[in-house]
Design a protein around this motif. Structure first.
Motif, PDB file in Angstrom:
ATOM      1  N   PRO A 151     -20.890 -59.093 -35.107  1.00 30.82           N
ATOM      2  CA  PRO A 151     -22.307 -58.701 -35.093  1.00 30.82           C
ATOM      3  C   PRO A 151     -22.458 -57.262 -35.548  1.00 30.82           C
ATOM      4  O   PRO A 151     -21.512 -56.478 -35.510  1.00 30.82           O
ATOM      5  CB  PRO A 151     -22.696 -58.865 -33.621  1.00 30.82           C
ATOM      6  CG  PRO A 151     -21.415 -58.715 -32.873  1.00 30.82           C
ATOM      7  CD  PRO A 151     -20.351 -59.296 -33.758  1.00 30.82           C
ATOM      8  N   ASP A 169     -26.908 -60.298 -33.948  1.00 29.22           N
ATOM      9  CA  ASP A 169     -27.215 -59.076 -34.686  1.00 29.22           C
ATOM     10  C   ASP A 169     -28.437 -58.384 -34.081  1.00 29.22           C
ATOM     11  O   ASP A 169     -29.369 -59.041 -33.627  1.00 29.22           O
ATOM     12  CB  ASP A 169     -27.489 -59.396 -36.159  1.00 29.22           C
ATOM     13  CG  ASP A 169     -26.322 -60.102 -36.826  1.00 29.22           C
ATOM     14  OD1 ASP A 169     -25.165 -59.773 -36.490  1.00 29.22           O
ATOM     15  OD2 ASP A 169     -26.571 -60.975 -37.674  1.00 29.22           O
ATOM     16  N   ARG A 202     -21.675 -58.407 -41.770  1.00 32.69           N
ATOM     17  CA  ARG A 202     -21.177 -59.332 -40.752  1.00 32.69           C
ATOM     18  C   ARG A 202     -19.709 -59.696 -40.983  1.00 32.69           C
ATOM     19  O   ARG A 202     -18.947 -59.888 -40.044  1.00 32.69           O
ATOM     20  CB  ARG A 202     -22.043 -60.595 -40.763  1.00 32.69           C
ATOM     21  CG  ARG A 202     -21.766 -61.547 -39.609  1.00 32.69           C
ATOM     22  CD  ARG A 202     -22.715 -62.718 -39.639  1.00 32.69           C
ATOM     23  NE  ARG A 202     -24.104 -62.294 -39.430  1.00 32.69           N
ATOM     24  CZ  ARG A 202     -25.082 -62.420 -40.326  1.00 32.69           C
ATOM     25  NH1 ARG A 202     -24.840 -62.976 -41.483  1.00 32.69           N
ATOM     26  NH2 ARG A 202     -26.301 -62.027 -40.054  1.00 32.69           N
TER      27      ARG A 202
END
Length: 256
Positions: free
Chosen positions: A36, A71, A244
């Motif tokens: 994340p 995220d 990511r």
């Protein structure tokens, strides 16, 4: 990245080589990770962007829509002041509302905003961090930081900057020269000085150079909204993938 700026997935150990001082070294560790990340959406709400504010808001929301549940995003707006609209969160509704609250004011303190982001906004946040900066790059009112001071901080930071550049010079009514028909308040200092066509163009050139440099120095990319191939949605998807996913490569140096 490929030649179109897209993240390349599924690479293997044999696709990489490591060189130190011109000598190739054996790769001892290779792995891929998906982690994340936390992103600051740094939104310019100065008078020069007032005609672009809805477009900027829509673009910021478009970026939020690329996120996965883990995220997080922080929303900050800046005119002559820097204001946090949302602390880091993955609550999309909260982020949408924060982005829509962004509204133009007086002045442009982009250097102060960048400095605040580097030194305070994500100070206690762990993991991968990035800044998506929506702006025309022109500064008129910073007093805590400047071009050079922020550039030094940027080079020492672990944040990746992705400026999204909006060319607003024609929105000010100069057409790049001549007398400026200004959306700024009466008596407010214009970029480069009141009515200065050549100075205005120079200030915009400096602003664009600044954005290009902070992207290069942090390993990010700058996106030009007028010429962005595939649109901003494709660009934002690429940014999310880059942040990511990571390749991790390890080797033993001959000297430490």
């Amino acid at each position: 990245l490929d030649r179109n700026g897209n993240y390349i997935a599924d690479l293997r150990r044999t696709d990489f080589k490591i060189f130190e001082d011109g000598k190739e070294h054996q790769i001892e560790y290779f792995g891929t990770t998906e982690q994340p990340f936390t992103v600051v959406l740094l939104i310019d709400v100065s008078p020069s962007t007032q005609y672009k504010i809805e477009e900027i808001q829509n673009a910021a929301i478009m970026f939020v829509n690329q996120l996965k549940a883990q995220d997080k995003v922080m929303v900050i707006e800046f005119d002559e002041r820097v204001k946090v609209l949302a602390e880091p969160t993955n609550d999309r509704e909260k982020l949408y509302k924060a982005i829509r609250r962004a509204d133009f004011g007086n002045g442009t303190s982009i250097y102060d905003a960048v400095d605040y982001t580097l030194t305070r906004a994500l100070r206690n946040v762990q993991g991968r961090k990035a800044v998506v900066l929506f702006t025309d790059g022109v500064d008129t009112t910073s007093f805590k930081a400047n071009y050079n001071s922020t550039m030094r901080r940027i080079q020492e930071s672990d944040m990746v900057f992705y400026p999204v550049y909006y060319d607003t010079i024609n929105d000010l009514g100069t057409g790049g020269g001549g007398v400026m028909s200004s959306p700024y308040p009466p008596g407010f200092p214009l970029p480069g000085g009141i009515g200065g066509g050549a100075n205005v163009r120079q200030q915009y050139a400096v602003g664009r150079q600044y954005l290009e440099e902070i992207a290069v120095y942090t390993g990010g990319r700058i996106f030009y909204t007028k010429w962005q191939s595939g649109g901003l949605e494709g660009a934002f998807n690429g940014i999310a993938e880059e942040l990511r996913r990571q390749y991790t490569i390890g080797y033993y140096p001959e000297t430490v």
